[in-house]
Design a protein around this motif. Structure first.
Motif, PDB file in Angstrom:
ATOM      1  N   SER A 192       0.834  -1.210   0.000  1.00 12.36           N
ATOM      2  CA  SER A 192       0.000   0.000   0.000  1.00 12.36           C
ATOM      3  C   SER A 192       0.864   1.253   0.000  1.00 12.36           C
ATOM      4  CB  SER A 192      -0.924   0.001   1.223  1.00 12.36           C
ATOM      5  OG  SER A 192      -1.822  -1.079   1.183  1.00 12.36           O
ATOM      6  N   VAL A 193       1.947   1.212   0.771  1.00 10.32           N
ATOM      7  CA  VAL A 193       2.847   2.366   0.843  1.00 10.32           C
ATOM      8  C   VAL A 193       3.533   2.595  -0.500  1.00 10.32           C
ATOM      9  CG1 VAL A 193       4.963   3.265   1.887  1.00 10.32           C
ATOM     10  CG2 VAL A 193       3.231   2.168   3.321  1.00 10.32           C
ATOM     11  N   ARG A 194       4.011   1.528  -1.121  1.00 12.53           N
ATOM     12  CA  ARG A 194       4.700   1.662  -2.408  1.00 12.53           C
ATOM     13  C   ARG A 194       3.799   2.313  -3.448  1.00 12.53           C
ATOM     14  NH1 ARG A 194       6.760  -3.984  -4.230  1.00 12.53           N
ATOM     15  NH2 ARG A 194       7.714  -2.772  -5.901  1.00 12.53           N
ATOM     16  N   GLN A 195       2.580   1.836  -3.550  1.00 11.65           N
ATOM     17  CA  GLN A 195       1.668   2.374  -4.553  1.00 11.65           C
ATOM     18  C   GLN A 195       1.308   3.824  -4.270  1.00 11.65           C
ATOM     19  OE1 GLN A 195      -1.439  -0.305  -6.078  1.00 11.65           O
ATOM     20  NE2 GLN A 195      -0.648  -1.852  -4.671  1.00 11.65           N
ATOM     21  N   SER A 196       1.041   4.134  -3.007  1.00 14.45           N
ATOM     22  CA  SER A 196       0.702   5.516  -2.660  1.00 14.45           C
ATOM     23  C   SER A 196       1.892   6.443  -2.887  1.00 14.45           C
ATOM     24  CB  SER A 196       0.255   5.591  -1.196  1.00 14.45           C
ATOM     25  OG  SER A 196      -0.954   4.881  -0.995  1.00 14.45           O
ATOM     26  N   ALA A 197       3.098   5.950  -2.610  1.00 17.46           N
ATOM     27  CA  ALA A 197       4.285   6.777  -2.785  1.00 17.46           C
ATOM     28  C   ALA A 197       4.548   7.073  -4.257  1.00 17.46           C
ATOM     29  CB  ALA A 197       5.497   6.092  -2.158  1.00 17.46           C
ATOM     30  N   VAL A 198       4.410   6.045  -5.097  1.00 14.30           N
ATOM     31  CA  VAL A 198       4.606   6.253  -6.541  1.00 14.30           C
ATOM     32  C   VAL A 198       3.598   7.273  -7.070  1.00 14.30           C
ATOM     33  CG1 VAL A 198       4.386   5.150  -8.803  1.00 14.30           C
ATOM     34  CG2 VAL A 198       5.663   4.015  -6.975  1.00 14.30           C
ATOM     35  N   ASP A 199       2.351   7.161  -6.650  1.00  9.56           N
ATOM     36  CA  ASP A 199       1.323   8.114  -7.082  1.00  9.56           C
ATOM     37  C   ASP A 199       1.607   9.503  -6.526  1.00  9.56           C
ATOM     38  OD1 ASP A 199       0.083   6.033  -8.375  1.00  9.56           O
ATOM     39  OD2 ASP A 199      -1.400   5.677  -6.798  1.00  9.56           O
ATOM     40  N   SER A 200       2.126   9.571  -5.294  1.00  5.50           N
ATOM     41  CA  SER A 200       2.443  10.852  -4.669  1.00  5.50           C
ATOM     42  C   SER A 200       3.567  11.566  -5.410  1.00  5.50           C
ATOM     43  CB  SER A 200       2.840  10.625  -3.205  1.00  5.50           C
ATOM     44  OG  SER A 200       3.227  11.830  -2.580  1.00  5.50           O
ATOM     45  N   ILE A 201       4.573  10.808  -5.821  1.00  6.10           N
ATOM     46  CA  ILE A 201       5.681  11.400  -6.578  1.00  6.10           C
ATOM     47  C   ILE A 201       5.171  11.950  -7.904  1.00  6.10           C
ATOM     48  CG2 ILE A 201       7.840  10.886  -7.789  1.00  6.10           C
ATOM     49  CD1 ILE A 201       8.362   8.756  -5.595  1.00  6.10           C
ATOM     50  N   ALA A 202       4.330  11.176  -8.582  1.00  7.19           N
ATOM     51  CA  ALA A 202       3.806  11.608  -9.879  1.00  7.19           C
ATOM     52  C   ALA A 202       2.963  12.872  -9.750  1.00  7.19           C
ATOM     53  CB  ALA A 202       2.979  10.486 -10.503  1.00  7.19           C
ATOM     54  N   ALA A 203       2.196  12.978  -8.653  1.00  4.25           N
ATOM     55  CA  ALA A 203       1.322  14.135  -8.459  1.00  4.25           C
ATOM     56  C   ALA A 203       2.049  15.306  -7.809  1.00  4.25           C
ATOM     57  CB  ALA A 203       0.119  13.748  -7.598  1.00  4.25           C
ATOM     58  N   GLY A 204       3.192  15.019  -7.153  1.00 10.23           N
ATOM     59  CA  GLY A 204       3.919  16.072  -6.461  1.00 10.23           C
ATOM     60  C   GLY A 204       3.209  16.551  -5.212  1.00 10.23           C
ATOM     61  N   GLU A 205       2.378  15.706  -4.618  1.00  6.25           N
ATOM     62  CA  GLU A 205       1.605  16.098  -3.445  1.00  6.25           C
ATOM     63  C   GLU A 205       1.728  15.037  -2.352  1.00  6.25           C
ATOM     64  OE1 GLU A 205      -2.376  16.591  -4.801  1.00  6.25           O
ATOM     65  OE2 GLU A 205      -1.942  18.429  -5.921  1.00  6.25           O
TER      66      GLU A 205
END
Length: 316
Positions: free
Chosen positions: A63-76
């Protein structure tokens, strides 16, 4: 806390920042027993999902990996709440994300994920009031700025060749075409020329640019806000750059040459628990006649193998 090759996470984060590599820092802010993580545990997650550090067991890690990858892409940044199946859920609100994991052994986690994305770099060619005003205002935005002497516009090399989102030529004469050509050759996505409509068109017409290159050059550069003074013109120019970044998702001139290409991680569904997992070299996998299957943990894989074996025996 150590990461790869015995380095601390702080040392690794500093190195990634120096090399302009995007990553996210995940910090456990609350942990409910019997989870194995504790408040303060941390991990660093790369843009491709690779993780260093500890924020809990394998189910929480996915769950952390997926949220982190999405967070990096969104910059948020995002607050991730990892809950076991059947637990009382939290409402999803702005800046928060809920992951319910069937395989979680119990307890709940709250993990704050903060992306660390390289600071945009802007190149400014010129030494006149408008160029200096652009430099000052770009720094107020938190950007890195490199000002280029217009006399060297045709031969200058980027002091920071990676991550340049915009080159603004505000030299009011000189070899503006050479400055534009240099920026385009470095694959800068936004090139702006401070000039009148007529002079800007004259400069570009003489360059015989390709359609692709021509689309990267903006002249007169800046949003039409009726700007007259150098600070007002600088504001209009930077507003146009910000608009392009937000609208088009402008990336800089790329990662350093030694950086591996970032590929969007492949995501598959664990056939036992239904969790979405990111496929990487260390993802648990099992191949059978029906194809490849990926799992969040060894327990799910073993269950799948046992069920497959039982079904095969029944068929025989």
């Amino acid at each position: 806390m150590t990461s790869e090759h015995g380095r601390s996470l702080d040392e690794m984060a500093a190195d990634l920042t120096d090399r302009r590599r995007p990553f996210a820092r995940a910090t456990v802010v609350r942990a409910q027993p019997p989870t194995s993580a504790r408040a303060g545990d941390q991990a660093l997650v790369m843009a491709d999902g690779e993780m260093f550090g500890f924020v809990g067991g394998q189910c929480a890690v996915e769950s952390v990996r997926q949220s982190a990858v999405d967070s990096i892409a969104a910059g948020e940044g995002v607050l991730l709440r990892v809950l076991p199946e059947g637990a009382e859920t939290y409402p999803e609100t702005s800046g928060a994300r809920v992951a319910v994991n069937p395989c979680l052994s119990g307890g709940a986690l709250e993990i704050f994920i903060q992306p660390v994305v390289p600071t945009p770099i802007i190149q400014v060619v010129g030494d006149k009031p408008i160029a200096l005003a652009i430099v000052d205002q770009a720094r107020l935005l938190g950007w890195a700025v490199s000002r280029v002497d217009p006399e060297a516009a045709g031969v200058w090399e980027f002091t920071e060749p990676h991550g340049v989102v915009a080159s603004i030529i505000a030299s009011h004469g000189g070899d503006e075409a050479a400055a534009i050509r240099t920026a385009l050759d470095h694959h800068v996505p936004f090139v702006g020329l401070v000039a009148s409509v007529r002079r800007g068109a004259t400069v570009l017409d003489a360059m015989d640019l390709s359609v692709t290159d021509r689309a990267c050059v903006h002249t007169p550069v800046g949003l039409d806000i009726g700007a007259r003074t150098p600070p007002e013109i600088a504001l209009s120019v930077l507003a146009a750059v910000v608009a392009a970044i937000r609208r088009d998702g402008l990336a800089g001139t790329g990662a350093p040459e030694d950086a591996p290409a970032v590929v969007e991680p492949r995501r598959e569904v664990d056939p036992i628990c239904g969790m979405t997992v990111m496929v990487s070299a260390d993802t648990i996998e099992y191949d059978d006649e029906s194809g490849s299957h990926w799992f969040c943990c060894k327990g799910c894989r073993d269950t799948f193998v046992a069920r497959s074996a039982g079904g095969l025996q029944a068929a025989q």
